[in-house]
Design a protein around this motif. Sequence first.
Motif, PDB file in Angstrom:
ATOM      1  N   ALA A  89       0.873  -1.172   0.000  1.00 57.07           N
ATOM      2  CA  ALA A  89       0.000   0.000   0.000  1.00 57.07           C
ATOM      3  C   ALA A  89       0.907   1.217   0.000  1.00 57.07           C
ATOM      4  O   ALA A  89       1.748   1.373   0.890  1.00 57.07           O
ATOM      5  CB  ALA A  89      -0.906   0.013   1.230  1.00 57.07           C
ATOM      6  N   GLU A  90       0.717   2.071  -1.003  1.00 60.65           N
ATOM      7  CA  GLU A  90       1.556   3.257  -1.147  1.00 60.65           C
ATOM      8  C   GLU A  90       0.859   4.453  -0.514  1.00 60.65           C
ATOM      9  O   GLU A  90      -0.379   4.520  -0.492  1.00 60.65           O
ATOM     10  CB  GLU A  90       1.794   3.494  -2.650  1.00 60.65           C
ATOM     11  CG  GLU A  90       2.788   4.574  -2.976  1.00 60.65           C
ATOM     12  CD  GLU A  90       2.180   5.934  -3.280  1.00 60.65           C
ATOM     13  OE1 GLU A  90       2.945   6.857  -3.578  1.00 60.65           O
ATOM     14  OE2 GLU A  90       0.924   6.073  -3.221  1.00 60.65           O
ATOM     15  N   PHE A  91       1.657   5.384   0.022  1.00 61.08           N
ATOM     16  CA  PHE A  91       1.093   6.630   0.569  1.00 61.08           C
ATOM     17  C   PHE A  91       2.154   7.716   0.578  1.00 61.08           C
ATOM     18  O   PHE A  91       3.343   7.444   0.490  1.00 61.08           O
ATOM     19  CB  PHE A  91       0.530   6.402   1.980  1.00 61.08           C
ATOM     20  CG  PHE A  91       1.459   5.673   2.916  1.00 61.08           C
ATOM     21  CD1 PHE A  91       1.445   4.288   2.981  1.00 61.08           C
ATOM     22  CD2 PHE A  91       2.339   6.373   3.719  1.00 61.08           C
ATOM     23  CE1 PHE A  91       2.314   3.611   3.832  1.00 61.08           C
ATOM     24  CE2 PHE A  91       3.206   5.705   4.587  1.00 61.08           C
ATOM     25  CZ  PHE A  91       3.197   4.321   4.636  1.00 61.08           C
ATOM     26  N   ASP A  92       1.671   8.974   0.654  1.00 59.61           N
ATOM     27  CA  ASP A  92       2.540  10.146   0.476  1.00 59.61           C
ATOM     28  C   ASP A  92       2.761  10.853   1.808  1.00 59.61           C
ATOM     29  O   ASP A  92       1.807  11.133   2.530  1.00 59.61           O
ATOM     30  CB  ASP A  92       1.872  11.115  -0.500  1.00 59.61           C
ATOM     31  CG  ASP A  92       1.575  10.448  -1.830  1.00 59.61           C
ATOM     32  OD1 ASP A  92       2.528  10.084  -2.526  1.00 59.61           O
ATOM     33  OD2 ASP A  92       0.376  10.259  -2.146  1.00 59.61           O
ATOM     34  N   VAL A  93       4.015  11.177   2.080  1.00 55.30           N
ATOM     35  CA  VAL A  93       4.378  11.779   3.365  1.00 55.30           C
ATOM     36  C   VAL A  93       4.878  13.203   3.165  1.00 55.30           C
ATOM     37  O   VAL A  93       5.747  13.457   2.323  1.00 55.30           O
ATOM     38  CB  VAL A  93       5.474  10.938   4.058  1.00 55.30           C
ATOM     39  CG1 VAL A  93       5.923  11.607   5.362  1.00 55.30           C
ATOM     40  CG2 VAL A  93       4.975   9.522   4.323  1.00 55.30           C
ATOM     41  N   ARG A  94       4.327  14.111   3.941  1.00 57.01           N
ATOM     42  CA  ARG A  94       4.768  15.511   3.959  1.00 57.01           C
ATOM     43  C   ARG A  94       4.918  15.973   5.401  1.00 57.01           C
ATOM     44  O   ARG A  94       4.325  15.382   6.301  1.00 57.01           O
ATOM     45  CB  ARG A  94       3.749  16.414   3.250  1.00 57.01           C
ATOM     46  CG  ARG A  94       3.592  16.104   1.776  1.00 57.01           C
ATOM     47  CD  ARG A  94       2.637  17.062   1.081  1.00 57.01           C
ATOM     48  NE  ARG A  94       2.575  16.764  -0.333  1.00 57.01           N
ATOM     49  CZ  ARG A  94       3.426  17.214  -1.250  1.00 57.01           C
ATOM     50  NH1 ARG A  94       4.419  18.014  -0.894  1.00 57.01           N
ATOM     51  NH2 ARG A  94       3.309  16.887  -2.510  1.00 57.01           N
ATOM     52  N   MET A  95       5.678  17.044   5.608  1.00 57.36           N
ATOM     53  CA  MET A  95       5.941  17.508   6.972  1.00 57.36           C
ATOM     54  C   MET A  95       5.309  18.879   7.205  1.00 57.36           C
ATOM     55  O   MET A  95       5.464  19.794   6.398  1.00 57.36           O
ATOM     56  CB  MET A  95       7.443  17.563   7.233  1.00 57.36           C
ATOM     57  CG  MET A  95       7.803  17.763   8.692  1.00 57.36           C
ATOM     58  SD  MET A  95       9.529  17.323   9.046  1.00 57.36           S
ATOM     59  CE  MET A  95      10.385  18.628   8.185  1.00 57.36           C
ATOM     60  N   THR A  96       4.616  19.007   8.339  1.00 52.85           N
ATOM     61  CA  THR A  96       3.981  20.283   8.691  1.00 52.85           C
ATOM     62  C   THR A  96       5.040  21.264   9.208  1.00 52.85           C
ATOM     63  O   THR A  96       6.184  20.898   9.451  1.00 52.85           O
ATOM     64  CB  THR A  96       2.927  20.082   9.800  1.00 52.85           C
ATOM     65  OG1 THR A  96       3.604  19.651  10.992  1.00 52.85           O
ATOM     66  CG2 THR A  96       1.886  19.045   9.408  1.00 52.85           C
ATOM     67  N   LYS A  97       4.586  22.494   9.426  1.00 51.28           N
ATOM     68  CA  LYS A  97       5.462  23.546   9.951  1.00 51.28           C
ATOM     69  C   LYS A  97       6.055  23.162  11.309  1.00 51.28           C
ATOM     70  O   LYS A  97       7.186  23.511  11.631  1.00 51.28           O
ATOM     71  CB  LYS A  97       4.610  24.820  10.099  1.00 51.28           C
ATOM     72  CG  LYS A  97       5.355  26.054  10.507  1.00 51.28           C
ATOM     73  CD  LYS A  97       4.345  27.198  10.658  1.00 51.28           C
ATOM     74  CE  LYS A  97       4.926  28.341  11.447  1.00 51.28           C
ATOM     75  NZ  LYS A  97       3.872  29.286  11.858  1.00 51.28           N
ATOM     76  N   ASP A  98       5.270  22.412  12.107  1.00 48.95           N
ATOM     77  CA  ASP A  98       5.769  21.987  13.419  1.00 48.95           C
ATOM     78  C   ASP A  98       6.277  20.541  13.386  1.00 48.95           C
ATOM     79  O   ASP A  98       6.227  19.820  14.384  1.00 48.95           O
ATOM     80  CB  ASP A  98       4.706  22.197  14.509  1.00 48.95           C
ATOM     81  CG  ASP A  98       3.381  21.497  14.218  1.00 48.95           C
ATOM     82  OD1 ASP A  98       3.099  21.166  13.036  1.00 48.95           O
ATOM     83  OD2 ASP A  98       2.618  21.266  15.171  1.00 48.95           O
ATOM     84  N   ASP A  99       6.787  20.140  12.222  1.00 51.00           N
ATOM     85  CA  ASP A  99       7.528  18.872  12.085  1.00 51.00           C
ATOM     86  C   ASP A  99       6.698  17.613  12.326  1.00 51.00           C
ATOM     87  O   ASP A  99       7.235  16.596  12.778  1.00 51.00           O
ATOM     88  CB  ASP A  99       8.738  18.835  13.043  1.00 51.00           C
ATOM     89  CG  ASP A  99       9.860  19.750  12.589  1.00 51.00           C
ATOM     90  OD1 ASP A  99       9.674  20.459  11.580  1.00 51.00           O
ATOM     91  OD2 ASP A  99      10.918  19.746  13.240  1.00 51.00           O
ATOM     92  N   VAL A 100       5.412  17.667  12.052  1.00 49.34           N
ATOM     93  CA  VAL A 100       4.604  16.443  12.125  1.00 49.34           C
ATOM     94  C   VAL A 100       4.524  15.865  10.714  1.00 49.34           C
ATOM     95  O   VAL A 100       4.221  16.590   9.761  1.00 49.34           O
ATOM     96  CB  VAL A 100       3.185  16.736  12.668  1.00 49.34           C
ATOM     97  CG1 VAL A 100       2.339  15.457  12.690  1.00 49.34           C
ATOM     98  CG2 VAL A 100       3.257  17.349  14.061  1.00 49.34           C
ATOM     99  N   LEU A 101       4.812  14.578  10.601  1.00 45.67           N
ATOM    100  CA  LEU A 101       4.718  13.925   9.292  1.00 45.67           C
ATOM    101  C   LEU A 101       3.280  13.496   9.075  1.00 45.67           C
ATOM    102  O   LEU A 101       2.708  12.787   9.910  1.00 45.67           O
ATOM    103  CB  LEU A 101       5.655  12.714   9.238  1.00 45.67           C
ATOM    104  CG  LEU A 101       7.141  13.059   9.374  1.00 45.67           C
ATOM    105  CD1 LEU A 101       7.971  11.790   9.525  1.00 45.67           C
ATOM    106  CD2 LEU A 101       7.634  13.874   8.184  1.00 45.67           C
ATOM    107  N   VAL A 102       2.692  13.974   7.972  1.00 43.33           N
ATOM    108  CA  VAL A 102       1.292  13.659   7.677  1.00 43.33           C
ATOM    109  C   VAL A 102       1.202  12.978   6.317  1.00 43.33           C
ATOM    110  O   VAL A 102       2.118  13.055   5.502  1.00 43.33           O
ATOM    111  CB  VAL A 102       0.393  14.921   7.691  1.00 43.33           C
ATOM    112  CG1 VAL A 102       0.366  15.533   9.081  1.00 43.33           C
ATOM    113  CG2 VAL A 102       0.844  15.939   6.652  1.00 43.33           C
ATOM    114  N   ILE A 103       0.047  12.325   6.106  1.00 41.22           N
ATOM    115  CA  ILE A 103      -0.172  11.578   4.875  1.00 41.22           C
ATOM    116  C   ILE A 103      -1.113  12.388   3.984  1.00 41.22           C
ATOM    117  O   ILE A 103      -2.302  12.542   4.289  1.00 41.22           O
ATOM    118  CB  ILE A 103      -0.806  10.199   5.179  1.00 41.22           C
ATOM    119  CG1 ILE A 103      -0.012   9.453   6.270  1.00 41.22           C
ATOM    120  CG2 ILE A 103      -0.909   9.363   3.905  1.00 41.22           C
ATOM    121  CD1 ILE A 103       1.432   9.203   5.966  1.00 41.22           C
ATOM    122  N   ASN A 104      -0.568  12.936   2.892  1.00 42.21           N
ATOM    123  CA  ASN A 104      -1.387  13.685   1.933  1.00 42.21           C
ATOM    124  C   ASN A 104      -0.620  13.783   0.629  1.00 42.21           C
ATOM    125  O   ASN A 104       0.588  13.987   0.637  1.00 42.21           O
ATOM    126  CB  ASN A 104      -1.697  15.095   2.460  1.00 42.21           C
ATOM    127  CG  ASN A 104      -2.834  15.761   1.715  1.00 42.21           C
ATOM    128  OD1 ASN A 104      -3.981  15.313   1.817  1.00 42.21           O
ATOM    129  ND2 ASN A 104      -2.551  16.800   0.959  1.00 42.21           N
TER     130      ASN A 104
END
Length: 255
Positions: A48-63
């Motif tokens: 299962a593939e998914f996309d990881v990005r990092m918020t301004k406060d360094d939380v890794l989220v899936i979007n």
Amino acid sequence: MASCSSSARVSFTDNKTIAHRGAWKMDTLPQNSIASLRKAIELKAAGAEFDVRMTKDDVLVINHDPLYAEDTIERKTYQELSKHKLKNGEKLPTLEDYLKAGSKRNSSTRLIVEVKPSIVDKTQGIRAAEKALALVEKLGVENRVVYISFDYAILKRIHALDPKAITQYLTGDKTPAELKADGISGADYHISVYRKNPEWIGQLKKDGMILNAWTVNAAEDMDWLLDQGFDFITTDQPELLLERVKIREKTPAGK
Ligand code: MG
């Protein structure tokens, strides 16, 4: 596969099917949701593939997109972003949520972590990769994950930090020899790249590297890649690909 040494403790399925952003299409689930991940696991897809990005406060989220609910993920805190729910009512999943959900009742499906390049500053993408790796280690799920990225520097950093990590490059502008020299485990290129450079397929195989292709939704393209002996095929139509693989297993080799 020769290079999958770290998968020793989990026996993944061998049906070549990587559900792109989870298995969302059939049940109209949000892409990159926990629900689409669990659906891919239910299907026993190989990944299962998914996309990881990092918020301004360094939380890794899936979007997938750099924007979430019209906010630039990298310029907002997780708290600000997570005020907006996904369409199925889920909160914006973090990588931690995802890795935890992907490790429960799952003996089939690899977790394919795509670390997105930063849109703000290249070094932020590298930092996101380092944080992802640290989280994977903290949760003890190294043997479940595969890293992919369009950013070659991100993959090289992952390889430097964990030489056993499985890495596949997405952009398609590196030859098999270049990937091998840099310790990258395989290619995950757009199908058109392989059509244009069919000799790369044999070279990758000869070097024991992983062959994956994206994003393959037509049955005839799936069949071509299966004919070429690809290890993985990334698709929005996992149910269709699973069917193609099954048909092939029932048919004598070479037919
Ligand atoms: Mg992706």
